[in-house]
Design a protein around this motif. Structure first.
Motif, PDB file in Angstrom:
ATOM      1  N   MET A 157       0.834  -1.199   0.000  1.00  0.00           N
ATOM      2  CA  MET A 157       0.000   0.000   0.000  1.00  0.00           C
ATOM      3  C   MET A 157       0.872   1.253   0.000  1.00  0.00           C
ATOM      4  O   MET A 157       1.709   1.440   0.869  1.00  0.00           O
ATOM      5  CB  MET A 157      -0.925   0.004   1.218  1.00  0.00           C
ATOM      6  N   GLU A 158       0.628   2.113  -0.980  1.00  0.00           N
ATOM      7  CA  GLU A 158       1.380   3.364  -1.070  1.00  0.00           C
ATOM      8  C   GLU A 158       0.679   4.492  -0.330  1.00  0.00           C
ATOM      9  O   GLU A 158       1.315   5.377   0.219  1.00  0.00           O
ATOM     10  CB  GLU A 158       1.587   3.742  -2.538  1.00  0.00           C
ATOM     11  N   ASP A 159      -0.638   4.450  -0.308  1.00  0.00           N
ATOM     12  CA  ASP A 159      -1.409   5.479   0.402  1.00  0.00           C
ATOM     13  C   ASP A 159      -2.817   4.954   0.648  1.00  0.00           C
ATOM     14  O   ASP A 159      -3.221   3.943   0.067  1.00  0.00           O
ATOM     15  CB  ASP A 159      -1.463   6.773  -0.413  1.00  0.00           C
ATOM     16  N   ALA A 160      -3.560   5.640   1.515  1.00  0.00           N
ATOM     17  CA  ALA A 160      -4.917   5.196   1.837  1.00  0.00           C
ATOM     18  C   ALA A 160      -5.783   6.365   2.274  1.00  0.00           C
ATOM     19  O   ALA A 160      -5.280   7.401   2.711  1.00  0.00           O
ATOM     20  CB  ALA A 160      -4.871   4.151   2.943  1.00  0.00           C
ATOM     21  N   ALA A 161      -7.097   6.194   2.139  1.00  0.00           N
ATOM     22  CA  ALA A 161      -8.087   7.184   2.584  1.00  0.00           C
ATOM     23  C   ALA A 161      -7.806   8.580   2.020  1.00  0.00           C
ATOM     24  O   ALA A 161      -7.641   9.548   2.755  1.00  0.00           O
ATOM     25  CB  ALA A 161      -8.141   7.231   4.105  1.00  0.00           C
ATOM     26  N   LEU A 162      -7.765   8.661   0.691  1.00  0.00           N
ATOM     27  CA  LEU A 162      -7.542   9.951   0.034  1.00  0.00           C
ATOM     28  C   LEU A 162      -8.881  10.571  -0.343  1.00  0.00           C
ATOM     29  O   LEU A 162      -9.753   9.900  -0.915  1.00  0.00           O
ATOM     30  CB  LEU A 162      -6.687   9.771  -1.220  1.00  0.00           C
ATOM     31  N   MET A 163      -9.045  11.841  -0.031  1.00  0.00           N
ATOM     32  CA  MET A 163     -10.290  12.552  -0.321  1.00  0.00           C
ATOM     33  C   MET A 163     -10.017  14.044  -0.305  1.00  0.00           C
ATOM     34  O   MET A 163      -8.965  14.489   0.175  1.00  0.00           O
ATOM     35  CB  MET A 163     -11.351  12.198   0.730  1.00  0.00           C
ATOM     36  N   VAL A 164     -10.947  14.817  -0.821  1.00  0.00           N
ATOM     37  CA  VAL A 164     -10.851  16.279  -0.754  1.00  0.00           C
ATOM     38  C   VAL A 164     -12.207  16.807  -0.280  1.00  0.00           C
ATOM     39  O   VAL A 164     -13.232  16.123  -0.428  1.00  0.00           O
ATOM     40  CB  VAL A 164     -10.462  16.902  -2.124  1.00  0.00           C
ATOM     41  N   PRO A 165     -12.240  18.012   0.288  1.00  0.00           N
ATOM     42  CA  PRO A 165     -13.473  18.532   0.894  1.00  0.00           C
ATOM     43  C   PRO A 165     -14.655  18.702  -0.048  1.00  0.00           C
ATOM     44  O   PRO A 165     -15.810  18.635   0.387  1.00  0.00           O
ATOM     45  CB  PRO A 165     -13.030  19.891   1.469  1.00  0.00           C
ATOM     46  N   ASP A 166     -14.387  18.921  -1.345  1.00  0.00           N
ATOM     47  CA  ASP A 166     -15.497  19.209  -2.261  1.00  0.00           C
ATOM     48  C   ASP A 166     -15.639  18.180  -3.380  1.00  0.00           C
ATOM     49  O   ASP A 166     -15.937  18.517  -4.522  1.00  0.00           O
ATOM     50  CB  ASP A 166     -15.342  20.611  -2.854  1.00  0.00           C
ATOM     51  N   SER A 167     -15.425  16.901  -3.042  1.00  0.00           N
ATOM     52  CA  SER A 167     -15.590  15.842  -4.037  1.00  0.00           C
ATOM     53  C   SER A 167     -16.207  14.606  -3.397  1.00  0.00           C
ATOM     54  O   SER A 167     -15.983  14.320  -2.220  1.00  0.00           O
ATOM     55  CB  SER A 167     -14.238  15.476  -4.653  1.00  0.00           C
ATOM     56  N   ARG A 168     -16.970  13.841  -4.207  1.00  0.00           N
ATOM     57  CA  ARG A 168     -17.613  12.609  -3.737  1.00  0.00           C
ATOM     58  C   ARG A 168     -16.724  11.387  -3.934  1.00  0.00           C
ATOM     59  O   ARG A 168     -17.090  10.283  -3.555  1.00  0.00           O
ATOM     60  CB  ARG A 168     -18.934  12.393  -4.486  1.00  0.00           C
ATOM     61  N   LEU A 169     -15.567  11.596  -4.538  1.00  0.00           N
ATOM     62  CA  LEU A 169     -14.656  10.487  -4.821  1.00  0.00           C
ATOM     63  C   LEU A 169     -13.813  10.159  -3.592  1.00  0.00           C
ATOM     64  O   LEU A 169     -13.187  11.041  -2.993  1.00  0.00           O
ATOM     65  CB  LEU A 169     -13.741  10.852  -5.992  1.00  0.00           C
ATOM     66  N   PHE A 170     -13.813   8.883  -3.235  1.00  0.00           N
ATOM     67  CA  PHE A 170     -13.037   8.428  -2.076  1.00  0.00           C
ATOM     68  C   PHE A 170     -12.100   7.309  -2.519  1.00  0.00           C
ATOM     69  O   PHE A 170     -12.544   6.282  -3.035  1.00  0.00           O
ATOM     70  CB  PHE A 170     -13.963   7.915  -0.974  1.00  0.00           C
ATOM     71  N   TYR A 185      -2.318   0.638  -8.775  1.00  0.00           N
ATOM     72  CA  TYR A 185      -3.735   0.371  -8.996  1.00  0.00           C
ATOM     73  C   TYR A 185      -4.506   0.874  -7.782  1.00  0.00           C
ATOM     74  O   TYR A 185      -3.949   1.056  -6.699  1.00  0.00           O
ATOM     75  CB  TYR A 185      -3.999  -1.109  -9.282  1.00  0.00           C
ATOM     76  N   TYR A 186      -5.792   1.167  -7.972  1.00  0.00           N
ATOM     77  CA  TYR A 186      -6.577   1.855  -6.956  1.00  0.00           C
ATOM     78  C   TYR A 186      -7.810   1.058  -6.531  1.00  0.00           C
ATOM     79  O   TYR A 186      -8.403   0.340  -7.324  1.00  0.00           O
ATOM     80  CB  TYR A 186      -7.053   3.210  -7.489  1.00  0.00           C
ATOM     81  N   LYS A 187      -8.167   1.233  -5.270  1.00  0.00           N
ATOM     82  CA  LYS A 187      -9.449   0.760  -4.766  1.00  0.00           C
ATOM     83  C   LYS A 187     -10.228   2.015  -4.414  1.00  0.00           C
ATOM     84  O   LYS A 187      -9.848   2.762  -3.502  1.00  0.00           O
ATOM     85  CB  LYS A 187      -9.239  -0.139  -3.545  1.00  0.00           C
ATOM     86  N   ALA A 188     -11.285   2.270  -5.174  1.00  0.00           N
ATOM     87  CA  ALA A 188     -11.963   3.558  -5.041  1.00  0.00           C
ATOM     88  C   ALA A 188     -13.480   3.416  -5.041  1.00  0.00           C
ATOM     89  O   ALA A 188     -14.046   2.428  -5.554  1.00  0.00           O
ATOM     90  CB  ALA A 188     -11.534   4.474  -6.175  1.00  0.00           C
ATOM     91  N   TYR A 189     -14.134   4.441  -4.456  1.00  0.00           N
ATOM     92  CA  TYR A 189     -15.593   4.440  -4.322  1.00  0.00           C
ATOM     93  C   TYR A 189     -16.130   5.847  -4.584  1.00  0.00           C
ATOM     94  O   TYR A 189     -15.423   6.849  -4.402  1.00  0.00           O
ATOM     95  CB  TYR A 189     -16.010   4.007  -2.919  1.00  0.00           C
TER      96      TYR A 189
END
Length: 209
Positions: A157-170, A185-189
């Motif tokens: 794992m290179e990183d986890a739980a990435l998000m920004v305040p004004d986006s629905r992408l997690f 490669y990414y695991k995203a929701y």
């Protein structure tokens, strides 16, 4: 008679002089020791650690920055994040979250909205390569589980739980097939505000070309 009277006096003077000499010698060679407890307190109060910059953390920050730049968060942009006012946490909305009540309470209290315009996320480790988390809606205090945990982790794992305040992408996890691999490669929701749920999304939908 006169001689006998002088001898006792002479011995007394010699004895006193010898005692004074021994006392002076003892004081000079064995000075009194300072109380160790007091010394420790002084050192603890006056000596402060000097921060040392780590080149490893700099590399990690650079890598995280590149990952964030490669993700198109704006494609799923929401309204501007709420900047003031927080409803009380509604523990009945997610009773299982009470297991982490202290973490969620502190995180919600101290952090600003950081996801989808209305949510404060609380993320924490749950073991090697494992991350858990929840988010709380500042409008009504309702709690939702973030798509994390073992099923959304990976070995490299290179990183986890990435998000920004004004986006629905997690982004649950940014992974590699091997430590030396350059390919990610990414695991995203994607958060559905109407359904109040997360749905999986393919990386081709958010990774910038």
């Amino acid at each position: 008679m006169k001689f006998r009277g002088i001898l006792p006096l002479l011995f007394t003077v010699i004895g006193l002089a010898s005692a004074c000499k021994n006392k002076t010698s003892t004081t000079d060679s064995n000075p009194p020791k300072a109380d160790r407890t007091e010394m420790d307190i002084v050192v603890a109060d006056t000596v402060k650690p000097v921060p040392v910059e780590s080149p490893v953390s700099d590399t990690s920050n650079e890598s995280s920055s590149k990952v964030l730049d490669s993700i198109d968060f704006k494609k799923y942009q929401t309204e501007a994040p709420v900047s003031s006012g927080k409803a009380a946490i509604d523990w009945q909305s997610y009773p299982e979250a009470k297991t982490f009540k202290t973490r969620i309470t502190e995180g919600y209290k101290n952090e600003a909205v950081d996801f989808a315009g209305h949510y404060v996320s609380v993320v924490f480790g749950c073991g090697a390569g494992c991350v858990l988390g929840f988010m709380v809606d500042v409008r009504d205090g309702k709690i939702y589980a973030l798509p994390l945990g073992e099923e959304n982790s990976c070995f490299f794992m290179e990183d986890a739980a990435l998000m920004v305040p004004d986006s629905r992408l997690f982004i649950s996890a940014v992974c590699k097939e091997a430590a030396e691999s350059e390919k990610r490669y990414y695991k995203a929701y994607l958060w559905d505000e109407e359904q109040k749920s997360f749905g999986k999304i393919a990386e081709s939908e958010f990774v910038k070309p």
